[in-house]
Design a protein around this motif. Structure first.
Motif, PDB file in Angstrom:
ATOM      1  N   MET A 158       5.004  -2.329   7.761  1.00 44.31           N
ATOM      2  CA  MET A 158       5.473  -1.209   6.953  1.00 44.31           C
ATOM      3  C   MET A 158       4.479  -0.904   5.830  1.00 44.31           C
ATOM      4  SD  MET A 158       9.636  -1.427   6.921  1.00 44.31           S
ATOM      5  CE  MET A 158       9.759  -2.863   5.867  1.00 44.31           C
ATOM      6  N   ASN A 159       4.900  -1.099   4.576  1.00 45.49           N
ATOM      7  CA  ASN A 159       4.029  -0.764   3.452  1.00 45.49           C
ATOM      8  C   ASN A 159       3.299  -1.986   2.880  1.00 45.49           C
ATOM      9  OD1 ASN A 159       6.463  -1.793   2.660  1.00 45.49           O
ATOM     10  ND2 ASN A 159       6.980  -0.176   1.199  1.00 45.49           N
ATOM     11  N   TRP A 160       3.069  -2.986   3.718  1.00 42.64           N
ATOM     12  CA  TRP A 160       2.343  -4.184   3.294  1.00 42.64           C
ATOM     13  C   TRP A 160       1.179  -4.402   4.247  1.00 42.64           C
ATOM     14  CZ3 TRP A 160       4.179  -6.204  -1.221  1.00 42.64           C
ATOM     15  CH2 TRP A 160       5.446  -5.777  -1.605  1.00 42.64           C
ATOM     16  N   ALA A 161       0.014  -4.704   3.706  1.00 38.74           N
ATOM     17  CA  ALA A 161      -1.185  -4.811   4.522  1.00 38.74           C
ATOM     18  C   ALA A 161      -2.092  -5.917   4.001  1.00 38.74           C
ATOM     19  CB  ALA A 161      -1.948  -3.477   4.532  1.00 38.74           C
ATOM     20  N   SER A 162      -2.971  -6.385   4.888  1.00 38.26           N
ATOM     21  CA  SER A 162      -3.966  -7.383   4.489  1.00 38.26           C
ATOM     22  C   SER A 162      -5.311  -7.032   5.107  1.00 38.26           C
ATOM     23  CB  SER A 162      -3.531  -8.789   4.934  1.00 38.26           C
ATOM     24  OG  SER A 162      -4.403  -9.777   4.408  1.00 38.26           O
ATOM     25  N   PHE A 163      -6.370  -7.250   4.328  1.00 39.33           N
ATOM     26  CA  PHE A 163      -7.729  -6.849   4.724  1.00 39.33           C
ATOM     27  C   PHE A 163      -8.662  -8.053   4.741  1.00 39.33           C
ATOM     28  CE2 PHE A 163      -5.604  -3.518   2.308  1.00 39.33           C
ATOM     29  CZ  PHE A 163      -5.772  -2.388   3.096  1.00 39.33           C
ATOM     30  N   ILE A 178       0.364   0.503  -7.011  1.00 42.25           N
ATOM     31  CA  ILE A 178      -0.225   0.297  -5.689  1.00 42.25           C
ATOM     32  C   ILE A 178      -1.201   1.416  -5.337  1.00 42.25           C
ATOM     33  CG2 ILE A 178       1.775  -1.012  -4.934  1.00 42.25           C
ATOM     34  CD1 ILE A 178       2.703   1.424  -3.351  1.00 42.25           C
ATOM     35  N   ASP A 179      -2.111   1.104  -4.407  1.00 46.12           N
ATOM     36  CA  ASP A 179      -3.127   2.038  -3.944  1.00 46.12           C
ATOM     37  C   ASP A 179      -2.919   2.360  -2.466  1.00 46.12           C
ATOM     38  OD1 ASP A 179      -4.727   2.166  -6.356  1.00 46.12           O
ATOM     39  OD2 ASP A 179      -5.382   0.122  -5.894  1.00 46.12           O
ATOM     40  N   VAL A 224       0.824  -1.201   0.000  1.00 46.92           N
ATOM     41  CA  VAL A 224       0.000   0.000   0.000  1.00 46.92           C
ATOM     42  C   VAL A 224       0.861   1.256   0.000  1.00 46.92           C
ATOM     43  CG1 VAL A 224      -1.967  -1.106   1.132  1.00 46.92           C
ATOM     44  CG2 VAL A 224      -0.177  -0.038   2.523  1.00 46.92           C
ATOM     45  N   ALA A 225       0.307   2.310  -0.563  1.00 48.72           N
ATOM     46  CA  ALA A 225       0.951   3.621  -0.549  1.00 48.72           C
ATOM     47  C   ALA A 225       0.387   4.427   0.622  1.00 48.72           C
ATOM     48  CB  ALA A 225       0.685   4.353  -1.859  1.00 48.72           C
ATOM     49  N   HIS A 226       1.023   5.564   0.905  1.00 54.68           N
ATOM     50  CA  HIS A 226       0.582   6.403   2.019  1.00 54.68           C
ATOM     51  C   HIS A 226       0.327   7.817   1.523  1.00 54.68           C
ATOM     52  CE1 HIS A 226       1.477   3.412   5.136  1.00 54.68           C
ATOM     53  NE2 HIS A 226       2.432   3.047   4.314  1.00 54.68           N
TER      54      HIS A 226
END
Length: 236
Positions: free
Chosen positions: A227-232, A202-203, A160-162
């Motif tokens: 960090m810049n990795w995520a899970s939903f 990336i979004d 993901v981006a920020h």
């Protein structure tokens, strides 16, 4: 096998693709490239497995070598569940079939944009959406929402981006240093980043949540972040 795809200088960097060369080293490549991968995949499998009951079906879309499929199977002993892995890379599907012989799993070479997950109890998109053309992302989610069970679960894991440029840069630079700490050279990091520029878009986390809502899902929560990795976890 150790990932050395970008070890030597290449006069022309082609767009990254899931070729036979990449498939051969993929477990090492992703372990050394994605922070938290070795936590994300087993726990994804555990969450998915707990959601599956007798005669229920899970889909691992963009399955690569089947790591998520295997994690689901390892955490659910029910003999009547099914897990189907789909990927448009022939090399990845061949590798998944070689690695996973559990009769509850099957692997299909297919573009996930053309998939049919009708009645699915669980659908997983692990590190896949970022490689799909942006304009195709919402239609795919709408299709999944329409087809999967009303009691189903969608799991989406992404880089993901920020919206905060300072934070985005902090994580990006930390990620680069983390890859170097895992044995990648400056050249390897640079060449792979170039290869990914046109194919990995990336979004932000906010964009993901807005898209889930637009697709008709009623609830979504981020269960994991490194960090810049995520899970939903996303629910119909």
């Amino acid at each position: 096998m150790r990932d050395e795809v970008y070890r030597h200088s290449q006069p022309h960097i082609v767009d990254f693709a899931f070729t036979e060369a990449v498939a051969a080293v993929f477990p090492d490549m992703i372990r050394r490239s994605v922070p938290g991968y070795e936590t994300m995949i087993p726990v994804t499998g555990l969450i998915a497995a707990r959601h599956l009951g007798e005669h229920q079906h899970a889909y691992d879309l963009g399955c690569s070598l089947g790591a998520t499929t295997l994690a689901i199977l390892q955490h659910n002993n029910t003999p009547t569940i099914r897990v189907t892995g789909l990927d448009n890379s022939a090399a990845m599907i061949a590798g998944a079939r070689d690695r996973i012989t559990d009769p509850r799993a099957d692997f299909v070479e297919q573009d996930i944009l053309n998939s049919d997950v009708t009645g699915a109890t669980v659908v997983v998109l692990n590190l896949v959406m970022q490689f799909i053309a942006p304009k195709a992302r919402l239609p795919l989610l709408r299709q999944l929402r329409e087809q999967m069970s009303q009691e189903g679960l969608l799991i989406v894991s992404e880089k993901v981006a920020h919206t905060d440029p300072w934070l985005h840069d902090l994580y990006e630079q930390t990620h680069i240093q983390w890859k170097k700490a895992n044995g990648y050279s400056d050249l390897e990091v640079s060449q792979k980043r170039t290869a990914l520029e046109n194919v990995m878009q990336i979004d932000t986390e906010q964009t993901h949540h807005a898209r889930f809502e637009q697709a008709g899902f009623t609830r979504a929560t981020q269960w994991y972040r490194c960090m810049n990795w995520a899970s939903f976890l996303v629910y119909p």
